[in-house]
Scaffold this motif. Structure first.
Motif, mmCIF file in Angstrom:
data_model
loop_
_atom_site.group_PDB
_atom_site.id
_atom_site.type_symbol
_atom_site.label_atom_id
_atom_site.label_comp_id
_atom_site.label_asym_id
_atom_site.label_seq_id
_atom_site.Cartn_x
_atom_site.Cartn_y
_atom_site.Cartn_z
ATOM 1 N N ASP A 20 45.582 32.040 40.744
ATOM 2 C CA ASP A 20 46.781 32.392 41.510
ATOM 3 C C ASP A 20 46.656 31.868 42.931
ATOM 4 N N ASP A 236 55.742 23.316 30.076
ATOM 5 C CA ASP A 236 55.427 24.560 30.758
ATOM 6 C C ASP A 236 56.676 25.218 31.335
ATOM 7 N N GLY A 240 57.649 28.744 30.146
ATOM 8 C CA GLY A 240 57.565 29.659 31.275
ATOM 9 C C GLY A 240 58.893 30.307 31.607
ATOM 10 N N TYR A 269 63.328 29.095 38.127
ATOM 11 C CA TYR A 269 61.962 29.107 37.597
ATOM 12 C C TYR A 269 61.137 27.993 38.242
ATOM 13 N N MET A 273 57.759 29.129 40.087
ATOM 14 C CA MET A 273 56.450 28.838 39.524
ATOM 15 C C MET A 273 55.982 27.405 39.779
ATOM 16 N N TYR A 372 49.883 32.753 33.940
ATOM 17 C CA TYR A 372 50.210 31.469 34.544
ATOM 18 C C TYR A 372 48.985 30.976 35.304
ATOM 19 N N ARG A 373 48.656 29.700 35.148
ATOM 20 C CA ARG A 373 47.461 29.170 35.775
ATOM 21 C C ARG A 373 47.735 27.783 36.366
ATOM 22 N N ARG A 378 51.188 23.918 37.353
ATOM 23 C CA ARG A 378 51.103 25.347 37.028
ATOM 24 C C ARG A 378 52.040 25.693 35.879
ATOM 25 N N GLY A 379 51.517 26.513 34.970
ATOM 26 C CA GLY A 379 52.337 26.948 33.849
ATOM 27 C C GLY A 379 51.623 28.006 33.035
ATOM 28 N N PRO A 380 52.280 28.517 31.996
ATOM 29 C CA PRO A 380 51.668 29.552 31.163
ATOM 30 C C PRO A 380 50.658 28.952 30.193
#
Length: 390
Positions: A20, A236, A240, A269, A273, A372-373, A378-380
């Protein structure tokens, strides 16, 4: 290490930043909006307006990075060029990614592939990353690149391998070796498709670049660029966005009722994210910004993910709110390197994947918390769900 003359130093825990990055980015925006991070050997720009303005200053914040990871691993694609050289290649591939081509050619193919994927989704214990978003994104990318001979799972593998390679700032030799294996796979698939496209031309990126007379080396580099930026990020974003809506039922209802459009949902989104969280730049000449002196050959990171949560621009930026005005978001970049695939991504996600998914499935629920990473991308990791009964 790069030398920063007077940028304040900000230390991060690399693992925590991958899990995060937003707490650290918020602290940087508040205390050291331009900061040198030793763990990344780069100076980070974290305020939205700084990023928006300076990305256009290509004579300082140069995309040309001869020794950079992307150039070394994938070839010198148009993302790693500035000015006339960048625009020349962008113009060559435009017929493949133009709004008109997306509307008249690719959208129908997106819809057909998505319909088939939805028809074969399992009802329960489904992972919407692996089982839905990944093949939807890959089938779209196969068509658009011209690599229709590549299995959709291989498209996903080579994209991830290149992304990992381009973010391999720690220099892990296994990551680098895997990236080379992935680029070799792409080259082999390109070799196999060239004779077919010469006899049966289409509007794919490969064919359009060939027809425009782009040198073979540049074609290969730009195909790899398209795959690295056109598979994992839309994948993602699809999974996501679905996860965010399922986790925020009030927001989902606004979309289902027509109070907001699916494009608004996707744009929020992408702001919230930031599937593409960062873009690297090389400092081409000495420059001072907000009392921070940059030296030639310094490495700077434009932190899109931070700019998209800038409290000076967005109220309650950590909140997912589909009614938000996202006009000032920089999810696709802001300058001459604005994502060439933006129209295709918006079409595939907001006009096809999201509405078709929620039109089919009315009672989907998440079966576990979504993790999420990532910070550069970045995405799930997965989106486990059940209730996919038509």
């Amino acid at each position: 290490m790069a030398f920063m003359s007077n940028a304040p130093v900000y230390h991060i825990d690399l693992k925590a930043f991958w899990i995060d990055p937003y707490p650290d980015l918020a602290k940087m925006r508040a205390e050291t909006p331009i900061a040198y991070v030793p763990e990344l050997d780069a100076t980070l720009l974290t305020l939205r307006d700084d990023i928006f303005r300076e990305e256009k200053r290509i004579e300082v914040f140069s995309s040309e990075q001869p020794g950079g990871l992307m150039t070394t691993l994938m070839g010198e694609n148009m993302m790693r060029k500035d000015g006339a050289a960048h625009m020349a290649e962008r113009k060559m591939i435009f017929p493949s990614v133009s709004p008109r081509t997306v509307r008249d050619v690719w959208k129908r193919q997106f819809e057909s592939a998505t319909c088939d994927i939805l028809d074969h989704l399992p009802c329960d214990n489904v992972d919407l990353v692996r089982d839905f978003a990944m093949p939807v994104s890959a089938e779209a990318l196969k068509a658009m690149t011209g690599l229709t001979n590549m299995y959709f799972a291989e498209m996903d593998r080579v994209s991830q391998g290149m992304i990992d390679g381009c973010a391999n700032y720690a220099g892990d030799p296994q990551v680098e070796a895997n990236c080379h294996d992935c680029t070799a796979s792409i080259d082999a698939h390109i070799d196999a498709r060239i004779p077919e496209l010469r006899t049966k031309p289409d509007l794919s990126l490969l064919c359009v670049a060939m027809t425009a007379g782009m040198p073979q080396e540049q074609i290969r580099a730009n195909i790899k660029l398209a795959i690295s930026g056109g598979q994992n990020e839309p994948r993602d974003a699809i999974a996501g966005t679905i996860a965010a809506l399922l986790d925020h039922p009030v927001q989902l209802q606004k979309a289902l009722s027509g109070e907001v459009t699916w494009l608004q949902v996707f744009e929020e989104y992408a702001r919230w994210m930031s599937p593409i969280g960062m873009s690297p730049r090389r400092i081409a000449k000495a420059y001072t910004l907000n009392d921070i002196t940059f030296e030639p050959e310094d490495r700077a990171f434009l932190m899109f993910g931070s700019g998209n949560r800038d409290e000076l621009i967005f109220a309650n930026p950590d909140v997912f709110d589909v009614t938000r005005d996202t006009t000032k978001a920089i999810s696709f970049g802001a300058g001459p390197h604005f994502c060439a695939g933006a129209w295709a991504s918006r079409c595939m996600i907001a006009e096809v994947a999201l509405p078709m998914f929620f039109e089919r499935f009315k009672n989907v629920t998440l079966t576990e918390t979504v993790a999420y990473r990532g910070w550069a991308f970045r995405g799930p990791l997965s989106v486990k769900a059940r209730g996919l009964v038509q």
